[in-house]
Design a protein around this motif. Structure first.
Motif, PDB file in Angstrom:
ATOM      1  N   THR A  73      -3.884  15.310 -24.233  1.00  0.00           N
ATOM      2  CA  THR A  73      -3.924  16.685 -24.745  1.00  0.00           C
ATOM      3  C   THR A  73      -3.349  17.681 -23.750  1.00  0.00           C
ATOM      4  OG1 THR A  73      -6.151  16.977 -23.850  1.00  0.00           O
ATOM      5  CG2 THR A  73      -5.975  16.218 -26.132  1.00  0.00           C
ATOM      6  N   THR A  74      -3.193  17.268 -22.496  1.00  0.00           N
ATOM      7  CA  THR A  74      -2.824  18.221 -21.447  1.00  0.00           C
ATOM      8  C   THR A  74      -1.427  18.021 -20.868  1.00  0.00           C
ATOM      9  OG1 THR A  74      -3.981  16.787 -19.873  1.00  0.00           O
ATOM     10  CG2 THR A  74      -5.204  18.661 -20.755  1.00  0.00           C
ATOM     11  N   ALA A  75      -0.995  16.770 -20.714  1.00  0.00           N
ATOM     12  CA  ALA A  75       0.319  16.524 -20.106  1.00  0.00           C
ATOM     13  C   ALA A  75       1.428  16.899 -21.089  1.00  0.00           C
ATOM     14  CB  ALA A  75       0.446  15.063 -19.695  1.00  0.00           C
ATOM     15  N   PRO A  76       2.442  17.644 -20.638  1.00  0.00           N
ATOM     16  CA  PRO A  76       3.527  18.027 -21.544  1.00  0.00           C
ATOM     17  C   PRO A  76       4.335  16.830 -22.035  1.00  0.00           C
ATOM     18  CG  PRO A  76       4.043  18.625 -19.271  1.00  0.00           C
ATOM     19  CD  PRO A  76       2.624  18.193 -19.288  1.00  0.00           C
ATOM     20  N   GLN A  77       4.366  15.759 -21.237  1.00  0.00           N
ATOM     21  CA  GLN A  77       5.060  14.541 -21.629  1.00  0.00           C
ATOM     22  C   GLN A  77       4.110  13.357 -21.509  1.00  0.00           C
ATOM     23  OE1 GLN A  77       8.438  14.430 -18.975  1.00  0.00           O
ATOM     24  NE2 GLN A  77       9.700  15.658 -20.355  1.00  0.00           N
ATOM     25  N   LYS A  78       4.413  12.289 -22.221  1.00  0.00           N
ATOM     26  CA  LYS A  78       3.586  11.094 -22.121  1.00  0.00           C
ATOM     27  C   LYS A  78       3.687  10.513 -20.712  1.00  0.00           C
ATOM     28  CE  LYS A  78       7.348   8.624 -24.432  1.00  0.00           C
ATOM     29  NZ  LYS A  78       7.754   7.982 -25.690  1.00  0.00           N
ATOM     30  N   ILE A  79       2.607   9.912 -20.264  1.00  0.00           N
ATOM     31  CA  ILE A  79       2.545   9.325 -18.926  1.00  0.00           C
ATOM     32  C   ILE A  79       2.916   7.854 -19.034  1.00  0.00           C
ATOM     33  CG2 ILE A  79       1.051   8.825 -16.955  1.00  0.00           C
ATOM     34  CD1 ILE A  79      -0.682  11.227 -17.933  1.00  0.00           C
ATOM     35  N   MET A  80       3.974   7.459 -18.348  1.00  0.00           N
ATOM     36  CA  MET A  80       4.472   6.096 -18.419  1.00  0.00           C
ATOM     37  C   MET A  80       3.935   5.274 -17.253  1.00  0.00           C
ATOM     38  SD  MET A  80       6.336   6.261 -21.130  1.00  0.00           S
ATOM     39  CE  MET A  80       7.198   4.683 -21.032  1.00  0.00           C
ATOM     40  N   SER A  81       3.603   4.015 -17.531  1.00  0.00           N
ATOM     41  CA  SER A  81       3.098   3.139 -16.477  1.00  0.00           C
ATOM     42  C   SER A  81       3.495   1.700 -16.767  1.00  0.00           C
ATOM     43  CB  SER A  81       1.571   3.245 -16.384  1.00  0.00           C
ATOM     44  OG  SER A  81       1.058   2.361 -15.408  1.00  0.00           O
ATOM     45  N   LEU A  82       3.812   0.974 -15.699  1.00  0.00           N
ATOM     46  CA  LEU A  82       4.129  -0.446 -15.817  1.00  0.00           C
ATOM     47  C   LEU A  82       2.805  -1.204 -15.866  1.00  0.00           C
ATOM     48  CD1 LEU A  82       6.419  -2.538 -15.877  1.00  0.00           C
ATOM     49  CD2 LEU A  82       6.267  -2.662 -13.391  1.00  0.00           C
ATOM     50  N   GLU A  83       2.193  -1.178 -17.018  1.00  0.00           N
ATOM     51  CA  GLU A  83       0.845  -1.706 -17.209  1.00  0.00           C
ATOM     52  C   GLU A  83       0.792  -2.388 -18.568  1.00  0.00           C
ATOM     53  OE1 GLU A  83      -1.928  -3.055 -16.277  1.00  0.00           O
ATOM     54  OE2 GLU A  83      -2.418  -1.350 -14.990  1.00  0.00           O
ATOM     55  N   SER A  84      -0.209  -3.222 -18.776  1.00  0.00           N
ATOM     56  CA  SER A  84      -0.353  -3.873 -20.078  1.00  0.00           C
ATOM     57  C   SER A  84      -1.457  -3.196 -20.880  1.00  0.00           C
ATOM     58  CB  SER A  84      -0.682  -5.359 -19.907  1.00  0.00           C
ATOM     59  OG  SER A  84      -2.010  -5.536 -19.464  1.00  0.00           O
ATOM     60  N   LEU A  85      -1.340  -3.277 -22.187  1.00  0.00           N
ATOM     61  CA  LEU A  85      -2.355  -2.688 -23.058  1.00  0.00           C
ATOM     62  C   LEU A  85      -3.682  -3.435 -22.897  1.00  0.00           C
ATOM     63  CD1 LEU A  85      -1.888  -0.260 -24.888  1.00  0.00           C
ATOM     64  CD2 LEU A  85      -1.824  -1.798 -26.838  1.00  0.00           C
ATOM     65  N   ARG A  86      -3.614  -4.720 -22.627  1.00  0.00           N
ATOM     66  CA  ARG A  86      -4.840  -5.504 -22.433  1.00  0.00           C
ATOM     67  C   ARG A  86      -5.621  -5.007 -21.222  1.00  0.00           C
ATOM     68  NH1 ARG A  86      -4.532 -11.957 -22.357  1.00  0.00           N
ATOM     69  NH2 ARG A  86      -4.087 -11.488 -24.544  1.00  0.00           N
ATOM     70  N   ASN A  87      -4.922  -4.738 -20.121  1.00  0.00           N
ATOM     71  CA  ASN A  87      -5.606  -4.217 -18.941  1.00  0.00           C
ATOM     72  C   ASN A  87      -6.180  -2.832 -19.199  1.00  0.00           C
ATOM     73  OD1 ASN A  87      -5.220  -6.447 -17.306  1.00  0.00           O
ATOM     74  ND2 ASN A  87      -3.316  -5.684 -16.432  1.00  0.00           N
ATOM     75  N   MET A  88      -5.441  -2.011 -19.924  1.00  0.00           N
ATOM     76  CA  MET A  88      -5.947  -0.683 -20.258  1.00  0.00           C
ATOM     77  C   MET A  88      -7.209  -0.783 -21.104  1.00  0.00           C
ATOM     78  SD  MET A  88      -4.343   1.733 -18.828  1.00  0.00           S
ATOM     79  CE  MET A  88      -5.193   2.983 -19.763  1.00  0.00           C
ATOM     80  N   GLU A  89      -7.219  -1.726 -22.021  1.00  0.00           N
ATOM     81  CA  GLU A  89      -8.382  -1.912 -22.883  1.00  0.00           C
ATOM     82  C   GLU A  89      -9.620  -2.252 -22.057  1.00  0.00           C
ATOM     83  OE1 GLU A  89      -9.365  -4.276 -27.074  1.00  0.00           O
ATOM     84  OE2 GLU A  89      -7.714  -4.922 -25.790  1.00  0.00           O
ATOM     85  N   SER A  90      -9.432  -3.026 -20.985  1.00  0.00           N
ATOM     86  CA  SER A  90     -10.563  -3.403 -20.137  1.00  0.00           C
ATOM     87  C   SER A  90     -11.028  -2.245 -19.256  1.00  0.00           C
ATOM     88  CB  SER A  90     -10.193  -4.608 -19.268  1.00  0.00           C
ATOM     89  OG  SER A  90      -9.201  -4.269 -18.321  1.00  0.00           O
ATOM     90  N   LEU A  91     -10.143  -1.293 -18.972  1.00  0.00           N
ATOM     91  CA  LEU A  91     -10.505  -0.147 -18.138  1.00  0.00           C
ATOM     92  C   LEU A  91     -11.275   0.919 -18.902  1.00  0.00           C
ATOM     93  CD1 LEU A  91      -7.254   0.550 -16.049  1.00  0.00           C
ATOM     94  CD2 LEU A  91      -9.413  -0.376 -15.215  1.00  0.00           C
ATOM     95  N   LEU A  92     -11.015   1.028 -20.192  1.00  0.00           N
ATOM     96  CA  LEU A  92     -11.568   2.123 -20.990  1.00  0.00           C
ATOM     97  C   LEU A  92     -12.918   1.757 -21.590  1.00  0.00           C
ATOM     98  CD1 LEU A  92      -8.241   3.020 -22.817  1.00  0.00           C
ATOM     99  CD2 LEU A  92      -9.332   4.361 -21.005  1.00  0.00           C
ATOM    100  N   PRO A  93     -13.843   2.715 -21.690  1.00  0.00           N
ATOM    101  CA  PRO A  93     -15.150   2.433 -22.299  1.00  0.00           C
ATOM    102  C   PRO A  93     -15.011   2.093 -23.780  1.00  0.00           C
ATOM    103  CG  PRO A  93     -14.903   4.778 -21.801  1.00  0.00           C
ATOM    104  CD  PRO A  93     -13.737   4.092 -21.173  1.00  0.00           C
ATOM    105  N   ALA A 143     -11.409  12.286 -21.407  1.00  0.00           N
ATOM    106  CA  ALA A 143     -11.502  13.240 -22.514  1.00  0.00           C
ATOM    107  C   ALA A 143     -10.137  13.771 -22.938  1.00  0.00           C
ATOM    108  CB  ALA A 143     -12.414  14.402 -22.127  1.00  0.00           C
ATOM    109  N   ASP A 144      -9.122  13.611 -22.085  1.00  0.00           N
ATOM    110  CA  ASP A 144      -7.781  14.117 -22.406  1.00  0.00           C
ATOM    111  C   ASP A 144      -6.927  13.110 -23.169  1.00  0.00           C
ATOM    112  OD1 ASP A 144      -8.517  16.366 -21.067  1.00  0.00           O
ATOM    113  OD2 ASP A 144      -7.205  16.054 -19.330  1.00  0.00           O
ATOM    114  N   ILE A 145      -7.326  11.850 -23.182  1.00  0.00           N
ATOM    115  CA  ILE A 145      -6.489  10.808 -23.785  1.00  0.00           C
ATOM    116  C   ILE A 145      -6.567  10.869 -25.311  1.00  0.00           C
ATOM    117  CG2 ILE A 145      -6.094   8.323 -24.003  1.00  0.00           C
ATOM    118  CD1 ILE A 145      -7.249   8.006 -21.195  1.00  0.00           C
ATOM    119  N   LEU A 146      -5.407  10.909 -25.953  1.00  0.00           N
ATOM    120  CA  LEU A 146      -5.313  10.855 -27.408  1.00  0.00           C
ATOM    121  C   LEU A 146      -5.155   9.407 -27.878  1.00  0.00           C
ATOM    122  CD1 LEU A 146      -2.842  13.839 -27.931  1.00  0.00           C
ATOM    123  CD2 LEU A 146      -5.269  13.802 -28.547  1.00  0.00           C
TER     124      LEU A 146
END
Length: 233
Positions: A163-183, A146-149
């Motif tokens: 919406t909550t973290a003062p700075q963006k959260i960086m990760s050595l990850e791919s957008l494709r993998n993120m897409e598979s994790l998210l509903p 619910a916090d992800i913009l």
């Protein structure tokens, strides 16, 4: 019905032995055998594992910490040389607690317990996940969905804007993998470099979405699907 099974242990010999047990057991399919905690964690988050054979003492993340992260995402059988974690294990409704060295006979007894329902959860349906864990700066960061913009691809990294973290959260990850994790009902890929939270869109203007005053382009190859979803909502 085949049970997708993974082995996670920091000892390669233990991984090899348990993998052999899995492969010669009916109804079990070995989908992963690894010493890599984060690889297996990602598979659990992507709903690719039904049963996990989990070691307790691991250097990067203990088995207890691992179970706290995954909740009831999959069934767990603990495999360890230490007896002192038994009580902790059963607090997580583990299927069984196997002490090393583990014989095949003892292993099969544990597998037979898979037919038993989780304590206090008979007839219940799995809860919809409301968060993900992302590796960032050598830590696993819990991010409520619910916090992800939106999520932005930056070459080898992604930046998660919330919406909550003062700075963006960086990760050595791919957008494709993120897409598979998210509903898929809540998040959509709108560009080769962006995934957006649909409920966070303020408005759409000239093939761009606006979230938190940030203009995000809608890629040409993504426009048909995006506007089809928008028009139905």
């Amino acid at each position: 019905m085949q049970i997708r099974t993974a082995v996670l242990d920091d000892e390669p010999l233990a991984v090899e032995l348990l993998s052999d047990y899995v492969e010669k057991t009916d109804h079990l399919t070995l989908v992963e055998a690894s010493t890599d905690v984060y690889k297996v964690l990602k598979m659990v988050q992507q709903n690719e594992i039904d049963l996990l054979l989990l070691d307790i003492q691991m250097p990067e993340l203990t088995g207890i910490q691992f179970m706290k992260i995954i909740g009831d995402s999959c069934r767990v059988i603990i495999t360890t040389a230490y007896t002192e974690y038994a009580l902790d294990g059963y607090e997580f409704n583990v299927v069984d607690y196997l002490l090393k060295p583990i014989s095949y006979e003892r292993f099969t007894k544990a597998i037979k317990k898979l037919d038993q329902p989780l304590a206090g959860k008979a007839g219940s349906t799995p809860q919809k996940p409301d968060h993900i864990f992302i590796k960032s700066d050598y830590k696993l960061v819990r991010i409520p969905l619910a916090d992800i913009l939106y999520i932005e691809s930056l070459r080898d990294y992604i930046a998660i804007h919330t919406t909550t973290a003062p700075q963006k959260i960086m990760s050595l990850e791919s957008l494709r993998n993120m897409e598979s994790l998210l509903p898929a009902a809540e998040f959509m890929r709108v560009h080769k470099s962006y995934i957006v939270a649909m409920q966070k869109i303020s408005f759409v203007e000239r093939n761009r979405v606006v979230i938190n005053e940030q203009y995000i382009p809608i890629g040409e190859s993504y426009q048909a699907k995006f506007f089809s979803v928008i028009n139905k909502s």
